[in-house]
Design a protein around this motif. Sequence first.
Motif, mmCIF file in Angstrom:
data_model
loop_
_atom_site.group_PDB
_atom_site.id
_atom_site.type_symbol
_atom_site.label_atom_id
_atom_site.label_comp_id
_atom_site.label_asym_id
_atom_site.label_seq_id
_atom_site.Cartn_x
_atom_site.Cartn_y
_atom_site.Cartn_z
ATOM 1 N N MET A 55 0.832 -1.200 0.000
ATOM 2 C CA MET A 55 0.000 0.000 0.000
ATOM 3 C C MET A 55 0.871 1.256 0.000
ATOM 4 S SD MET A 55 -3.046 -1.125 -0.178
ATOM 5 C CE MET A 55 -4.213 0.107 0.321
ATOM 6 N N LEU A 56 1.970 1.212 0.732
ATOM 7 C CA LEU A 56 2.888 2.347 0.772
ATOM 8 C C LEU A 56 3.521 2.586 -0.594
ATOM 9 C CD1 LEU A 56 4.348 4.330 2.834
ATOM 10 C CD2 LEU A 56 6.204 2.679 2.752
ATOM 11 N N CYS A 57 3.989 1.510 -1.219
ATOM 12 C CA CYS A 57 4.686 1.636 -2.505
ATOM 13 C C CYS A 57 3.730 1.766 -3.685
ATOM 14 C CB CYS A 57 5.601 0.434 -2.718
ATOM 15 S SG CYS A 57 6.980 0.393 -1.574
ATOM 16 N N GLY A 58 2.459 1.519 -3.474
ATOM 17 C CA GLY A 58 1.505 1.614 -4.566
ATOM 18 C C GLY A 58 1.388 3.008 -5.143
ATOM 19 N N LEU A 59 1.704 4.017 -4.382
ATOM 20 C CA LEU A 59 1.619 5.392 -4.877
ATOM 21 C C LEU A 59 2.918 5.889 -5.508
ATOM 22 C CD1 LEU A 59 -0.578 7.028 -2.106
ATOM 23 C CD2 LEU A 59 -1.213 6.476 -4.446
ATOM 24 N N LEU A 140 0.092 19.616 -10.461
ATOM 25 C CA LEU A 140 -0.408 19.562 -9.077
ATOM 26 C C LEU A 140 0.613 20.104 -8.076
ATOM 27 C CD1 LEU A 140 -2.259 16.143 -9.084
ATOM 28 C CD2 LEU A 140 -3.250 18.407 -9.231
ATOM 29 N N GLY A 141 1.887 19.984 -8.380
ATOM 30 C CA GLY A 141 2.951 20.609 -7.598
ATOM 31 C C GLY A 141 3.106 20.149 -6.158
ATOM 32 N N TRP A 142 3.402 21.130 -5.289
ATOM 33 C CA TRP A 142 3.717 20.847 -3.887
ATOM 34 C C TRP A 142 2.604 20.144 -3.117
ATOM 35 C CZ3 TRP A 142 8.283 20.415 -2.012
ATOM 36 C CH2 TRP A 142 9.336 21.098 -2.609
ATOM 37 N N PRO A 143 1.353 20.506 -3.312
ATOM 38 C CA PRO A 143 0.326 19.785 -2.559
ATOM 39 C C PRO A 143 0.344 18.279 -2.834
ATOM 40 C CG PRO A 143 -0.607 21.789 -3.443
ATOM 41 C CD PRO A 143 0.772 21.653 -4.029
ATOM 42 N N LEU A 144 0.616 17.904 -4.075
ATOM 43 C CA LEU A 144 0.706 16.475 -4.384
ATOM 44 C C LEU A 144 1.945 15.865 -3.748
ATOM 45 C CD1 LEU A 144 -0.455 14.047 -5.962
ATOM 46 C CD2 LEU A 144 1.087 14.676 -7.816
ATOM 47 N N LEU A 145 3.072 16.575 -3.808
ATOM 48 C CA LEU A 145 4.310 16.049 -3.220
ATOM 49 C C LEU A 145 4.202 15.871 -1.709
ATOM 50 C CD1 LEU A 145 7.056 17.938 -5.239
ATOM 51 C CD2 LEU A 145 6.438 15.523 -5.369
ATOM 52 N N VAL A 146 3.447 16.734 -1.059
ATOM 53 C CA VAL A 146 3.251 16.620 0.387
ATOM 54 C C VAL A 146 2.179 15.583 0.704
ATOM 55 C CG1 VAL A 146 2.445 17.872 2.425
ATOM 56 C CG2 VAL A 146 4.060 18.944 0.860
ATOM 57 N N GLY A 147 1.125 15.558 -0.096
ATOM 58 C CA GLY A 147 -0.008 14.680 0.184
ATOM 59 C C GLY A 147 0.238 13.216 -0.113
ATOM 60 N N LEU A 148 1.049 12.912 -1.129
ATOM 61 C CA LEU A 148 1.282 11.511 -1.481
ATOM 62 C C LEU A 148 1.910 10.694 -0.349
ATOM 63 C CD1 LEU A 148 2.349 11.399 -5.245
ATOM 64 C CD2 LEU A 148 0.379 10.332 -4.172
ATOM 65 N N PRO A 149 3.002 11.145 0.269
ATOM 66 C CA PRO A 149 3.560 10.339 1.354
ATOM 67 C C PRO A 149 2.618 10.221 2.549
ATOM 68 C CG PRO A 149 5.026 12.181 0.837
ATOM 69 C CD PRO A 149 3.847 12.289 -0.042
ATOM 70 N N VAL A 150 1.869 11.275 2.819
ATOM 71 C CA VAL A 150 0.927 11.221 3.941
ATOM 72 C C VAL A 150 -0.165 10.204 3.641
ATOM 73 C CG1 VAL A 150 -0.768 12.542 5.273
ATOM 74 C CG2 VAL A 150 1.427 13.578 4.669
#
Length: 193
Positions: A55-59, A140-150
């Motif tokens: 699940m972690l690596c799926g993104l 999508l920029g920074w919001p995507l980069l921050v949101g994906l790991p979370v």
Amino acid sequence: MSQARRFRSWLRHLEPRVLDSLNNRWLGRLRPWLDQHDVFSFTREPLARGVAIGMLCGLIPGPLQILGSLGICAWLRGNVIAAVIATAYTNPLTIVPLYWLAFQIGAFLLPGQQIMPPFVAPEGGMGDWAVGLGAWMSALGWPLLVGLPVLACLLAANAYALVQIFFLTPVIRRARRMGSNIKRCSPDVLPPH
């Protein structure tokens, strides 16, 4: 026999077959290391770790999902097969909603107002669709980069907990039954020693 019990039984019977397939000359040298690291163990803990890792690596984008799952499973002693199967939750049908959710999480965590660019599905074949998706993701920029790991960590933690619950539910039920049987036997009913 319940579906859950059948599934657990199937997993117990699958492990020897998978380990037996490792006896070929190419993987035979790795067998001691693989056995020690539980990467093909179908018991509760390695399975829970494997699903969580998947699940972690799926993104992770594209073909790196499986490579990332293999590496992290070897490091954290998770089931490789469960991890690789779990990465399948990201596919062309689910990737846009997942990235939308990741963007929303990132926009919530970042200061200021974040505006999500619309996703326009391009006309044409799969190659055009992949290029359009890539352009949308980079917009999508920074919001995507921050949101994906979370989002990945939240999905992994929930998956780990669900697998643990799946395997521990029969144990908890059995303990409750045993506890209720003990409570029914009162001291005056027991024979003297």
